[in-house]
Design an enzyme around this catalytic site. Structure first.
Site, PDB file in Angstrom:
ATOM      1  N   GLU A 111       0.765  -1.287  -0.085  1.00 49.60           N
ATOM      2  CA  GLU A 111      -0.115  -0.010  -0.062  1.00 49.60           C
ATOM      3  C   GLU A 111       0.816   1.251  -0.034  1.00 49.60           C
ATOM      4  OE1 GLU A 111      -3.194   0.030  -0.868  1.00 49.60           O
ATOM      5  OE2 GLU A 111      -3.581  -1.262   0.348  1.00 49.60           O
ATOM      6  N   HIS A 112       0.507   2.170  -0.828  1.00 50.28           N
ATOM      7  CA  HIS A 112       1.194   3.617  -0.918  1.00 50.28           C
ATOM      8  C   HIS A 112       2.513   3.132  -1.460  1.00 50.28           C
ATOM      9  CE1 HIS A 112      -1.581   6.609   0.576  1.00 50.28           C
ATOM     10  NE2 HIS A 112      -1.953   5.518   1.392  1.00 50.28           N
ATOM     11  N   ALA A 163     -15.893   3.425  -1.438  1.00 51.01           N
ATOM     12  CA  ALA A 163     -15.375   2.500  -0.373  1.00 51.01           C
ATOM     13  C   ALA A 163     -14.021   2.109  -0.316  1.00 51.01           C
ATOM     14  CB  ALA A 163     -16.499   1.353  -0.354  1.00 51.01           C
ATOM     15  N   LEU A 203     -12.809   0.530  -2.725  1.00 47.37           N
ATOM     16  CA  LEU A 203     -12.554  -0.794  -3.629  1.00 47.37           C
ATOM     17  C   LEU A 203     -12.239  -0.406  -5.078  1.00 47.37           C
ATOM     18  CD1 LEU A 203     -15.224  -2.794  -1.688  1.00 47.37           C
ATOM     19  CD2 LEU A 203     -12.885  -2.664  -1.221  1.00 47.37           C
ATOM     20  N   SER A 234     -14.003   1.867  -7.427  1.00 50.39           N
ATOM     21  CA  SER A 234     -15.184   2.048  -8.295  1.00 50.39           C
ATOM     22  C   SER A 234     -14.636   3.184  -9.371  1.00 50.39           C
ATOM     23  CB  SER A 234     -16.398   2.713  -7.710  1.00 50.39           C
ATOM     24  OG  SER A 234     -16.064   4.002  -7.251  1.00 50.39           O
ATOM     25  N   SER A 235     -13.794   4.031  -9.041  1.00 48.89           N
ATOM     26  CA  SER A 235     -13.038   4.839  -9.975  1.00 48.89           C
ATOM     27  C   SER A 235     -12.479   4.083 -11.244  1.00 48.89           C
ATOM     28  CB  SER A 235     -12.357   6.010  -9.414  1.00 48.89           C
ATOM     29  OG  SER A 235     -11.254   5.543  -8.791  1.00 48.89           O
ATOM     30  N   ASP A 280      -4.667   0.612  -9.474  1.00 48.86           N
ATOM     31  CA  ASP A 280      -6.027   0.386  -9.496  1.00 48.86           C
ATOM     32  C   ASP A 280      -6.577   0.056 -10.981  1.00 48.86           C
ATOM     33  OD1 ASP A 280      -6.032   1.071  -6.730  1.00 48.86           O
ATOM     34  OD2 ASP A 280      -7.434   2.678  -7.195  1.00 48.86           O
TER      35      ASP A 280
HETATM   36  P1  ADP Z   1     -13.107   4.463  -4.890  1.00 48.85           P
HETATM   37  O1  ADP Z   1     -12.505   4.302  -6.434  1.00 48.85           O
HETATM   38  O2  ADP Z   1     -12.651   3.579  -3.913  1.00 48.85           O
HETATM   39  O3  ADP Z   1     -14.333   3.850  -5.117  1.00 48.85           O
HETATM   40  P2  ADP Z   1     -13.015   7.189  -5.421  1.00 48.85           P
HETATM   41  O4  ADP Z   1     -12.902   8.595  -4.722  1.00 48.85           O
HETATM   42  O5  ADP Z   1     -11.672   7.022  -5.998  1.00 48.85           O
HETATM   43  O6  ADP Z   1     -13.258   6.084  -4.530  1.00 48.85           O
HETATM   44  O7  ADP Z   1     -13.922   7.298  -6.780  1.00 48.85           O
HETATM   45  C1  ADP Z   1     -15.172   7.412  -6.361  1.00 48.85           C
HETATM   46  C2  ADP Z   1     -15.835   8.546  -7.582  1.00 48.85           C
HETATM   47  O8  ADP Z   1     -15.899   7.851  -8.681  1.00 48.85           O
HETATM   48  C3  ADP Z   1     -17.225   8.765  -7.126  1.00 48.85           C
HETATM   49  O9  ADP Z   1     -17.348   9.757  -6.229  1.00 48.85           O
HETATM   50  C4  ADP Z   1     -17.752   9.094  -8.352  1.00 48.85           C
HETATM   51  O10 ADP Z   1     -17.337  10.518  -8.946  1.00 48.85           O
HETATM   52  C5  ADP Z   1     -17.205   8.280  -9.453  1.00 48.85           C
HETATM   53  N1  ADP Z   1     -17.753   6.928  -9.774  1.00 48.85           N
HETATM   54  C6  ADP Z   1     -17.515   5.582  -9.569  1.00 48.85           C
HETATM   55  N2  ADP Z   1     -17.980   4.645  -9.904  1.00 48.85           N
HETATM   56  C7  ADP Z   1     -19.239   5.297 -10.436  1.00 48.85           C
HETATM   57  C8  ADP Z   1     -20.581   5.083 -11.139  1.00 48.85           C
HETATM   58  N3  ADP Z   1     -20.973   3.864 -11.025  1.00 48.85           N
HETATM   59  N4  ADP Z   1     -21.293   6.062 -11.207  1.00 48.85           N
HETATM   60  C9  ADP Z   1     -20.902   7.260 -11.298  1.00 48.85           C
HETATM   61  N5  ADP Z   1     -19.986   7.808 -10.651  1.00 48.85           N
HETATM   62  C10 ADP Z   1     -18.830   6.955 -10.239  1.00 48.85           C
HETATM   63 MG    MG Z   2     -10.688   5.394  -6.712  1.00 49.67          MG
END
Ligand code: ADP
Ligand code: MG
Length: 373
Positions: free
Chosen positions: A39-40, A129, A131, A133-134, A174
């Site tokens: 990590e990091h 979270a 995990l 999602s970005s 990621d």
């Molecule tokens: P993580 O990557 O850990 O979930 P991040 O802060 O890096 O957290 O990314 C989350 C951001 O990515 C959200 O606030 C949103 O802007 C965008 N995002 C991710 N998945 C979606 C989705 N399915 N729909 C819309 N925006 C999303």
């Molecule tokens: Mg992210």
């Protein structure tokens, strides 16, 4: 809760038809991730060992002739966000859609995108979270728009969307794992030379989403990056990977100590996995040492993550650690097969006792990336 490929595609098509009209040309998907260890380290030319999650983001896409982009997401209900491809430039003013338009911008800059598109997203990756999602979002749409490009072009394009367009100073772990993971394997990434090794990983992990979102997270992440860069600069080396001396400043020394010890733990963890019978207690001890280093030397843990990790260990997990950038987000625990229910109950009880909101739980097995079935 995870969706099958068919279920995710059906949902994304449905959102597309309802919000944008008609049918997409296709649906592409990419997973979130948990990092086992390392990590990091990605922005320090170090080592990391993540797995892809069974949770995926689905991108239903249709190209347009007019250079316009329209985007909707089931996770961010509202009118479509619109922009012209040719007019995109950082910094983003598009809120959540900055991640989408950032990928469009970086693919355009790389000469890989010249037409607009309609895009509908749906996802079972928990958003925000820890995990990733970005990266799941970025990689799903990138393979849909430019899947023919080599991954050593796609990965930096997705990273630039996040770093240069959105302004989130994250590393490349990621996107690398979201694109390149193989089911049943952890992905050993060496960020010094970009080399990858698929290592069998069949254990099931308990993932604890602490539900903690820390407002300071972005600033603190950037500060850690700057501290690492400063420690390397003072020693006259390009990155902490090459550092051989201890920085005089005690804070910089602690940051450097984390990065060096974490790289060593990744190698030990990988060596254990390559062996004939990986010992869960040994892997667990390395997870524990990683968390302690992130908490004490790198100072990126938080109360919720520490409560989750301490409770999981006390409940008999082989080991537990925060995963991802820290300051909130998720922790992972390596538990005896069949013992996850006990660990869940103990962690939930510890959160209640500490006066914290209830965490949520899921299990993770190493799943496939966007480009590898
Ligand atoms: P993580 O990557 O850990 O979930 P991040 O802060 O890096 O957290 O990314 C989350 C951001 O990515 C959200 O606030 C949103 O802007 C965008 N995002 C991710 N998945 C979606 C989705 N399915 N729909 C819309 N925006 C999303
Ligand atoms: Mg992210």
């Amino acid at each position: 809760m995870t969706w099958s490929e068919a279920e995710g595609a059906r949902r994304a098509r449905e959102v597309f038809a309802r919000e944008l009209g008609g049918a997409p040309e296709g649906v592409w998907s990419a997973p979130g991730r948990v990092n086992l260890i390392g990590e990091h380290t990605d922005y320090n030319s170090g080592l990391a060992l993540p797995i892809a999650l069974p949770h995926r983001t689905f991108a239903a896409l249709r190209r347009r002739e007019d250079g316009r982009i329209r985007v909707v997401s089931a996770q961010r209900p509202g009118e479509p966000i619109e922009a012209m491809l040719a007019e995109l430039a950082p910094p983003s003013t598009f809120g959540w859609a900055g991640y989408v338009l950032g990928v469009a911008w970086s693919l355009r800059e790389a000469g890989l995108l010249s037409a607009g598109f309609d895009l509908a997203l749906d996802s079972c990756v928990p958003v925000g979270a820890g995990l990733s999602s970005s990266a799941a979002l970025e990689c799903a749409m990138a393979v849909g728009l430019a899947g023919h490009a080599p991954t050593d072009v796609l990965i930096p394009a997705c990273v630039r969307a996040e770093n240069d367009f959105v302004g989130a100073p994250t590393g490349a772990m990621d996107q690398t794992v979201s694109l390149r993971a193989q089911a049943g394997h952890a992905l050993l990434i060496d960020f010094a030379d970009g080399s990858l090794e698929q290592i069998p990983f069949t254990a099931e992990l308990l993932v604890i989403d602490t539900r903690a979102e820390h407002a300071l997270a972005d600033g603190e992440y950037a500060r850690r990056r700057a501290e690492c860069a400063r420690a390397a600069e003072l020693a006259g080396v390009a990155t902490l990977r090459e550092l051989t001396t201890v920085p005089a400043d005690p804070v910089l020394a602690a940051r450097a100590r984390h990065v060096a010890s974490e790289n060593a733990r990744v190698l030990e963890f990988a060596a254990e996995l390559r062996g004939p019978a990986p010992a869960l207690p040994r892997l667990g001890a390395l997870l524990n040492a990683s968390h302690d280093s992130l908490r004490d030397d790198f100072e990126v843990s938080c109360r919720e993550l520490d409560v989750a990790v301490d409770a999981a260990r006390a409940a008999g997990a082989y080991g537990a650690r925060m995963t991802g950038g820290g300051f909130g987000g998720s922790a992972i625990a390596l538990v005896e097969p069949g013992a996850a229910a006990v660990v869940r109950a103990e962690v939930a009880e510890a959160f209640r006792r500490a006066g914290l909101g209830a965490p949520t739980f899921s299990t993770a097995v190493a799943s496939s990336g966007a480009l590898t079935e």
